[in-house]
Scaffold this motif. Structure first.
Motif, PDB file in Angstrom:
ATOM      1  N   PRO A   1       1.940   4.203 -12.715  1.00  0.00           N
ATOM      2  CA  PRO A   1       1.554   3.639 -13.918  1.00  0.00           C
ATOM      3  C   PRO A   1       0.954   2.857 -14.477  1.00  0.00           C
ATOM      4  O   PRO A   1       1.345   2.217 -14.916  1.00  0.00           O
ATOM      5  N   GLN A   2       0.460   2.245 -12.785  1.00  0.00           N
ATOM      6  CA  GLN A   2      -0.923   0.637 -12.869  1.00  0.00           C
ATOM      7  C   GLN A   2      -1.542   1.446 -12.784  1.00  0.00           C
ATOM      8  O   GLN A   2      -2.217   2.022 -12.103  1.00  0.00           O
TER       9      GLN A   2
ATOM     10  N   TYR B   1       1.045  -1.289   0.334  1.00  0.00           N
ATOM     11  CA  TYR B   1      -0.166  -0.213   0.219  1.00  0.00           C
ATOM     12  C   TYR B   1       1.189   1.728   0.153  1.00  0.00           C
ATOM     13  O   TYR B   1       1.947   1.510   1.406  1.00  0.00           O
ATOM     14  N   ASP B   2       0.631   1.549  -0.814  1.00  0.00           N
ATOM     15  CA  ASP B   2       1.553   3.268  -1.127  1.00  0.00           C
ATOM     16  C   ASP B   2       0.348   4.340  -1.677  1.00  0.00           C
ATOM     17  O   ASP B   2      -0.251   3.919  -3.015  1.00  0.00           O
ATOM     18  N   TYR B   3      -0.005   5.192  -1.288  1.00  0.00           N
ATOM     19  CA  TYR B   3      -1.403   5.932  -2.117  1.00  0.00           C
ATOM     20  C   TYR B   3      -1.250   6.193  -2.956  1.00  0.00           C
ATOM     21  O   TYR B   3      -1.388   6.990  -4.289  1.00  0.00           O
ATOM     22  N   PHE B   4       0.525   7.153  -3.071  1.00  0.00           N
ATOM     23  CA  PHE B   4       0.883   7.534  -4.308  1.00  0.00           C
ATOM     24  C   PHE B   4       1.283   7.112  -5.202  1.00  0.00           C
ATOM     25  O   PHE B   4       0.830   7.782  -6.900  1.00  0.00           O
ATOM     26  N   ARG B   5       2.121   5.785  -5.485  1.00  0.00           N
ATOM     27  CA  ARG B   5       2.247   4.713  -6.223  1.00  0.00           C
ATOM     28  C   ARG B   5       0.703   4.362  -6.863  1.00  0.00           C
ATOM     29  O   ARG B   5      -0.187   4.224  -8.066  1.00  0.00           O
ATOM     30  N   ILE B   6      -0.102   4.978  -5.908  1.00  0.00           N
ATOM     31  CA  ILE B   6      -1.315   3.713  -6.360  1.00  0.00           C
ATOM     32  C   ILE B   6      -2.695   5.139  -6.462  1.00  0.00           C
ATOM     33  O   ILE B   6      -3.388   4.687  -8.036  1.00  0.00           O
TER      34      ILE B   6
ATOM     35  N   ARG C   1      -1.414  -3.600 -10.246  1.00  0.00           N
ATOM     36  CA  ARG C   1      -0.814  -3.524  -8.975  1.00  0.00           C
ATOM     37  C   ARG C   1      -1.081  -4.584  -8.093  1.00  0.00           C
ATOM     38  O   ARG C   1      -0.752  -4.666  -7.084  1.00  0.00           O
ATOM     39  N   PHE C   2      -2.997  -4.716  -7.755  1.00  0.00           N
ATOM     40  CA  PHE C   2      -3.000  -6.231  -7.174  1.00  0.00           C
ATOM     41  C   PHE C   2      -3.189  -7.473  -7.466  1.00  0.00           C
ATOM     42  O   PHE C   2      -3.506  -8.387  -6.880  1.00  0.00           O
ATOM     43  N   ALA C   3      -2.684  -7.477  -8.589  1.00  0.00           N
ATOM     44  CA  ALA C   3      -2.765  -9.033  -9.148  1.00  0.00           C
ATOM     45  C   ALA C   3      -1.884  -9.844  -8.387  1.00  0.00           C
ATOM     46  O   ALA C   3      -1.232  -9.831  -8.000  1.00  0.00           O
ATOM     47  N   GLY C   4      -3.068 -11.206  -8.230  1.00  0.00           N
ATOM     48  CA  GLY C   4      -2.493 -12.014  -7.311  1.00  0.00           C
ATOM     49  C   GLY C   4      -2.741 -11.718  -5.894  1.00  0.00           C
ATOM     50  O   GLY C   4      -2.332 -13.010  -5.943  1.00  0.00           O
ATOM     51  N   ARG C   5      -2.449 -10.692  -5.080  1.00  0.00           N
ATOM     52  CA  ARG C   5      -2.869 -10.273  -4.355  1.00  0.00           C
ATOM     53  C   ARG C   5      -3.780 -10.814  -3.456  1.00  0.00           C
ATOM     54  O   ARG C   5      -5.083 -10.966  -4.198  1.00  0.00           O
TER      55      ARG C   5
END
Length: 397
Positions: free
Chosen positions: A370-371, A361-366, A376-380
């Protein structure tokens, strides 16, 4: 360049929306410095409403994100204009709503933290009234001891009682008892049903998001709901899904620090329960983030499942939503976590802030990276400790 449109729905917050822009810029710069990526302000192409834009360079890829705050602060402000006496009356009505319906006991079976947080303003307001009564009685006795007529002593005592209550209200910017009481009273006022003004606003939000998803050149339209804004976001997307026969491609949902059971466990919250069911059935890319270290949220409680709204036959573990923990104890520096231990409201906003050791979890990446949320959470899988047992007395369907 990856392009994202972000719609942010705040919780019960009377503060102007520029607060969220400044928070994003300050905390985004801090997270970029920690994580070693670039995050800079940019120019908005769509200037509808209040918002901002950011340009990101992460892992060798570029992203452009435009944010818009979907404002309902005016409705919040209107609900907080009651008098001191009105606030105490609202306290009695709210307590009756949760206790009389049995919701309070069921909420405690989920998480005690947010229930104790809900009881905090009740306890503080009662103590303030006791302190005011003692001050008034003390003054009345003192005046009477000086030989003044009983009626004068009574008038002065009552005036002191009222003055002390007014003083407590002026100090609420530090205590938050009135603020929280109005928050819970707003939710419980109609037994969990949305008031007409909020229903109209949610319809407007739905139109805005759907129009952006269908007409904009966006790789993703991400709706972010924080605190009570989480269940408003659910209702908005459920409206779109029902009217359009499904969600337009590219719409995703991120809910943060949710308090869904505070509303969905009330007897007249049928609209919300229907929305939880319908949105789960639509199966959007939906990630729900909470943290046991946040005492104001229902940490790791699947908002659909615990509300008794999971679609029949839905496979266990199906990510609608995917429930994950922000794990404050691992993602925040120990000294900072210790400093914030008793700052409950600051911890409740940590989801929008920088972490010293961010994990998934990184609010700014989310929001700016560029995903897509789904990528980003595929397979999680769900975080350990997820609570999914239905506890609600009322369910849907």
């Amino acid at each position: 360049m990856f392009r994202r449109r972000v719609f942010y729905i705040p919780g019960f917050d009377p503060i102007p929306p520029r607060r969220y822009r400044e928070l994003f810029r300050r905390e985004g710069a801090a997270q970029a410095a920690i994580s070693g990526y670039a995050l800079t302000p940019a120019t908005r192409e769509d200037e509808t409403g209040f918002g901002w834009a950011a340009r990101a360079q992460m892992d060798g890829e570029a992203g452009h994100a435009e944010f818009e705050v979907l404002v309902w602060a005016d409705i919040v402000q209107g609900s907080m204009r009651g008098s001191v006496g009105g606030t105490y009356l609202a306290m009695i009505r709210t307590a009756a709503a949760y206790i009389g319906s049995g919701a309070l006991w069921r909420l405690m079976r989920l998480r005690r933290g947010p229930v104790l947080t809900a009881l905090y303003p009740v306890a503080v307001l009662i103590l303030q009234a006791i302190a005011a009564a003692l001050a008034g009685a003390g003054l009345a006795r003192g005046v009477a001891a000086l030989g003044a007529p009983w009626w004068l002593a009574a008038i002065l005592g009552a005036a002191m009682f009222w003055a002390v209550l007014q003083l407590w209200r002026r100090l609420d910017g530090r205590i938050f008892a009135y603020y929280l009481m109005h928050d819970y009273a707003f939710t419980a006022a109609q037994g969990g049903a949305y008031p007409p003004a909020l229903c109209a606003r949610l319809d407007a939000f739905a139109e805005r998001i759907e129009a952006s998803a269908r007409s904009g050149d966006w790789d993703e339209v991400l709706v972010v709901g924080h605190s009570s804004g989480a269940y408003l976001a659910v209702s908005v997307l459920a409206r779109i899904a029902r009217e359009a026969g499904g969600l337009p491609g590219g719409i995703a949902l991120l809910t943060l620090g949710h308090v869904v059971p505070m509303a969905s466990f009330l007897p007249r919250a049928d609209a919300l329960r229907r929305d939880l069911h319908d949105l789960a059935r639509a199966a959007p890319a939906w990630v729900d983030v909470t943290a046991p270290g946040d005492p104001c949220c229902f940490a790791l409680c699947d908002p659909v499942a615990v509300s008794g709204c999971a679609p029949k036959g839905q496979a266990e573990g199906r990510p609608a939503p995917l429930v994950i923990s922000a794990a404050f104890s691992r993602s925040m520096a120990p000294e900072r976590l210790k400093a914030l231990r008793w700052r409950f409201f600051r911890l409740h906003f940590q989801y929008l802030c920088a972490f010293e050791q961010p994990g998934d979890y990184d609010y700014f990446r989310i929001t700016a990276g560029p995903q897509t949320l789904a990528e980003r959470f595929a397979g999680r899988t769900h975080s350990p400790g997820r609570i999914a047992a239905p506890v609600n007395r009322w369910s849907w369907p």
